[in-house]
Design a protein around this motif. Structure first.
Motif, PDB file in Angstrom:
ATOM      1  N   TYR A  67       0.933  -1.099  -0.125  1.00 29.10           N
ATOM      2  CA  TYR A  67      -0.189  -0.046  -0.015  1.00 29.10           C
ATOM      3  C   TYR A  67       0.942   1.261  -0.099  1.00 29.10           C
ATOM      4  O   TYR A  67       0.769   2.049  -0.716  1.00 29.10           O
ATOM      5  N   LEU A  68       2.021   1.343   0.894  1.00 29.91           N
ATOM      6  CA  LEU A  68       2.888   2.300   0.716  1.00 29.91           C
ATOM      7  C   LEU A  68       3.485   2.606  -0.663  1.00 29.91           C
ATOM      8  O   LEU A  68       3.753   3.860  -0.894  1.00 29.91           O
ATOM      9  N   ARG A  69       3.835   1.784  -1.408  1.00 26.77           N
ATOM     10  CA  ARG A  69       4.620   1.599  -2.541  1.00 26.77           C
ATOM     11  C   ARG A  69       3.385   2.402  -3.512  1.00 26.77           C
ATOM     12  O   ARG A  69       3.789   3.281  -4.299  1.00 26.77           O
ATOM     13  N   LEU A  70       2.271   1.715  -3.299  1.00 21.07           N
ATOM     14  CA  LEU A  70       1.196   2.311  -4.369  1.00 21.07           C
ATOM     15  C   LEU A  70       1.003   3.407  -4.157  1.00 21.07           C
ATOM     16  O   LEU A  70       0.736   4.356  -4.993  1.00 21.07           O
ATOM     17  N   LEU A  71       0.974   3.984  -2.908  1.00 19.33           N
ATOM     18  CA  LEU A  71       0.458   5.376  -2.570  1.00 19.33           C
ATOM     19  C   LEU A  71       1.757   6.390  -3.029  1.00 19.33           C
ATOM     20  O   LEU A  71       1.319   7.458  -3.595  1.00 19.33           O
ATOM     21  N   ALA A  72       2.931   5.831  -3.067  1.00 18.36           N
ATOM     22  CA  ALA A  72       4.031   6.812  -3.515  1.00 18.36           C
ATOM     23  C   ALA A  72       4.054   6.829  -5.010  1.00 18.36           C
ATOM     24  O   ALA A  72       4.061   8.027  -5.570  1.00 18.36           O
ATOM     25  N   ARG A  73       3.620   5.918  -5.818  1.00 22.38           N
ATOM     26  CA  ARG A  73       3.508   5.667  -7.241  1.00 22.38           C
ATOM     27  C   ARG A  73       2.250   6.688  -7.587  1.00 22.38           C
ATOM     28  O   ARG A  73       2.453   7.321  -8.644  1.00 22.38           O
ATOM     29  N   ILE A  74       1.105   6.570  -6.938  1.00 26.36           N
ATOM     30  CA  ILE A  74       0.015   7.422  -7.136  1.00 26.36           C
ATOM     31  C   ILE A  74       0.101   8.913  -6.716  1.00 26.36           C
ATOM     32  O   ILE A  74      -1.069   9.818  -7.045  1.00 26.36           O
ATOM     33  N   ASP A  75       1.034   9.265  -5.622  1.00 26.42           N
ATOM     34  CA  ASP A  75       0.904  10.441  -5.000  1.00 26.42           C
ATOM     35  C   ASP A  75      -0.160  11.080  -4.551  1.00 26.42           C
ATOM     36  O   ASP A  75      -0.715  12.090  -4.631  1.00 26.42           O
ATOM     37  N   ARG A  76      -0.671  10.103  -3.787  1.00 23.38           N
ATOM     38  CA  ARG A  76      -1.795  10.317  -2.829  1.00 23.38           C
ATOM     39  C   ARG A  76      -1.618   9.858  -1.458  1.00 23.38           C
ATOM     40  O   ARG A  76      -0.795   9.072  -1.150  1.00 23.38           O
ATOM     41  N   THR A  77      -2.136  10.446  -0.511  1.00 24.44           N
ATOM     42  CA  THR A  77      -2.042  10.300   0.993  1.00 24.44           C
ATOM     43  C   THR A  77      -3.086   9.104   1.218  1.00 24.44           C
ATOM     44  O   THR A  77      -4.340   9.109   0.264  1.00 24.44           O
ATOM     45  N   PRO A  78      -3.036   8.392   2.000  1.00 19.98           N
ATOM     46  CA  PRO A  78      -3.910   7.232   2.502  1.00 19.98           C
ATOM     47  C   PRO A  78      -5.421   7.623   2.721  1.00 19.98           C
ATOM     48  O   PRO A  78      -6.312   7.003   2.295  1.00 19.98           O
ATOM     49  N   GLY A  79      -5.770   8.679   3.342  1.00 22.16           N
ATOM     50  CA  GLY A  79      -7.006   9.430   3.879  1.00 22.16           C
ATOM     51  C   GLY A  79      -7.587   9.683   2.266  1.00 22.16           C
ATOM     52  O   GLY A  79      -9.067   9.959   2.196  1.00 22.16           O
ATOM     53  N   GLU A  80      -7.034   9.902   1.369  1.00 22.39           N
ATOM     54  CA  GLU A  80      -7.473  10.336  -0.182  1.00 22.39           C
ATOM     55  C   GLU A  80      -8.292   9.285  -0.759  1.00 22.39           C
ATOM     56  O   GLU A  80      -8.742   9.073  -1.877  1.00 22.39           O
ATOM     57  N   CYS A  81      -7.883   7.831  -0.423  1.00 20.07           N
ATOM     58  CA  CYS A  81      -8.093   6.776  -1.096  1.00 20.07           C
ATOM     59  C   CYS A  81      -9.065   5.868  -0.428  1.00 20.07           C
ATOM     60  O   CYS A  81      -9.106   5.705   0.649  1.00 20.07           O
ATOM     61  N   LEU A  82      -9.802   5.334  -1.397  1.00 19.82           N
ATOM     62  CA  LEU A  82     -10.662   4.011  -1.040  1.00 19.82           C
ATOM     63  C   LEU A  82     -10.287   2.887  -1.602  1.00 19.82           C
ATOM     64  O   LEU A  82     -10.055   2.726  -2.950  1.00 19.82           O
ATOM     65  N   PHE A  83      -9.710   1.834  -1.044  1.00 17.19           N
ATOM     66  CA  PHE A  83      -9.162   0.602  -1.629  1.00 17.19           C
ATOM     67  C   PHE A  83     -10.370  -0.299  -1.327  1.00 17.19           C
ATOM     68  O   PHE A  83     -10.845  -0.574  -0.504  1.00 17.19           O
ATOM     69  N   VAL A  84     -10.499  -0.968  -2.756  1.00 17.73           N
ATOM     70  CA  VAL A  84     -11.684  -2.060  -2.917  1.00 17.73           C
ATOM     71  C   VAL A  84     -11.288  -3.275  -3.281  1.00 17.73           C
ATOM     72  O   VAL A  84     -10.470  -3.370  -4.229  1.00 17.73           O
ATOM     73  N   ASP A  85     -11.464  -4.377  -2.488  1.00 20.55           N
ATOM     74  CA  ASP A  85     -10.757  -5.727  -2.630  1.00 20.55           C
ATOM     75  C   ASP A  85     -12.065  -6.862  -2.063  1.00 20.55           C
ATOM     76  O   ASP A  85     -12.698  -6.551  -1.310  1.00 20.55           O
ATOM     77  N   ASP A  86     -11.822  -7.807  -2.889  1.00 15.00           N
ATOM     78  CA  ASP A  86     -12.858  -9.176  -2.345  1.00 15.00           C
ATOM     79  C   ASP A  86     -12.207  -9.830  -1.181  1.00 15.00           C
ATOM     80  O   ASP A  86     -12.890 -10.707  -0.676  1.00 15.00           O
ATOM     81  N   SER A  87     -10.884  -9.651  -0.598  1.00 18.17           N
ATOM     82  CA  SER A  87     -10.426 -10.314   0.498  1.00 18.17           C
ATOM     83  C   SER A  87     -10.543  -9.246   1.568  1.00 18.17           C
ATOM     84  O   SER A  87      -9.957  -7.992   1.648  1.00 18.17           O
ATOM     85  N   ALA A  88     -11.031  -9.867   2.724  1.00 18.15           N
ATOM     86  CA  ALA A  88     -10.899  -8.968   3.849  1.00 18.15           C
ATOM     87  C   ALA A  88      -9.740  -8.697   4.348  1.00 18.15           C
ATOM     88  O   ALA A  88      -9.480  -7.805   5.043  1.00 18.15           O
ATOM     89  N   ASP A  89      -8.755  -9.845   4.156  1.00 16.41           N
ATOM     90  CA  ASP A  89      -7.513  -9.503   4.689  1.00 16.41           C
ATOM     91  C   ASP A  89      -6.771  -8.261   4.090  1.00 16.41           C
ATOM     92  O   ASP A  89      -5.909  -7.494   4.559  1.00 16.41           O
ATOM     93  N   ASN A  90      -6.771  -8.308   2.771  1.00 19.31           N
ATOM     94  CA  ASN A  90      -6.478  -7.243   2.009  1.00 19.31           C
ATOM     95  C   ASN A  90      -6.979  -5.572   2.459  1.00 19.31           C
ATOM     96  O   ASN A  90      -6.327  -4.696   2.454  1.00 19.31           O
ATOM     97  N   CYS A  91      -8.184  -5.772   2.759  1.00 15.02           N
ATOM     98  CA  CYS A  91      -8.878  -4.624   3.078  1.00 15.02           C
ATOM     99  C   CYS A  91      -8.335  -4.222   4.657  1.00 15.02           C
ATOM    100  O   CYS A  91      -8.108  -2.961   4.677  1.00 15.02           O
ATOM    101  N   ALA A  92      -8.370  -5.054   5.295  1.00 13.93           N
ATOM    102  CA  ALA A  92      -7.806  -4.660   6.789  1.00 13.93           C
ATOM    103  C   ALA A  92      -6.344  -4.320   6.617  1.00 13.93           C
ATOM    104  O   ALA A  92      -5.855  -3.424   7.224  1.00 13.93           O
TER     105      ALA A  92
END
Length: 197
Positions: free
Chosen positions: A143-168
């Motif tokens: 997630y941290l590498r993703l955020l760095a690539r897209i140049d967004r803060t965590p609070g600006e993003c909604l992460f959608v996944d079919d895995s509860a572990d990945n959402c956590a």
């Protein structure tokens, strides 16, 4: 405010043909492979630590096993099995201009095939998979590498996944998360986030 929608690929945007492809490659169901399959091969392949030939070679725990992995059969069934999940193609297009959209997936080099086949780079602001980032969800580094690539803060993003572990995992780094059920449920969440979709 929601600035970026980060969407898992397999089981969220498109169907995941892995189970059927493994059956075609080995002649066995995943349940039958529980004691035979090397649990480290797929994660290493998804994180680009090994290539697909090495993945096929390492698929079985015992390299002298009587079982074989038919990579060509795997590819044939895998490629035939991809399709957008119901309503997700329309949702992806409907969110254009309303927020940035990114693919954020655990997937190997084959993500490049899917990016071309489903025009994901034209339909989103970027495609990022474990293959590109060198690490898999739900590790924080993904997630941290993703955020760095897209140049967004965590609070600006909604992460959608079919895995509860990945959402956590996304929530653990400060992202909002939504456990994917279907397109209608996701539309309702996006409306609650202030998007007109």
């Amino acid at each position: 405010m929601l600035r970026a929608l980060c969407l898992d690929l397999m089981g969220t945007l498109v169907t995941d043909p892995y189970r059927e492809a493994v059956r075609a490659a080995t002649g066995l169901d995943l349940e039958d492979l529980a004691q035979l399959k090397n649990p480290d091969a797929w994660p290493a392949f998804e994180a680009a630590a090994i290539d697909e030939d090495e993945y096929a070679r390492r698929f079985f725990t015992d390299s002298t096993s009587e079982h074989t992995f038919d990579l060509q059969a795997f590819h044939r069934v895998r490629r035939a099995g991809y399709r957008f999940l119901p309503g997700m193609e329309a949702l992806l297009d409907d969110t254009a201009g309303r927020c940035e959209r990114y693919v954020a997936s655990n997937y190997p080099v084959w993500v490049e095939e899917l990016a071309t086949r489903f025009r994901l780079r034209e339909r989103t602001e970027g495609v990022w998979a474990s293959y590109h980032l060198g690490v898999r969800k739900p590790r924080a580094a993904f997630y941290l590498r993703l955020l760095a690539r897209i140049d967004r803060t965590p609070g600006e993003c909604l992460f959608v996944d079919d895995s509860a572990d990945n959402c956590a995992g996304a929530e653990a780094v400060g992202m909002r998360a939504h456990l994917f059920v279907d397109a209608d449920d996701l539309r309702a969440r996006l409306r609650a986030e202030g998007l007109t979709v």
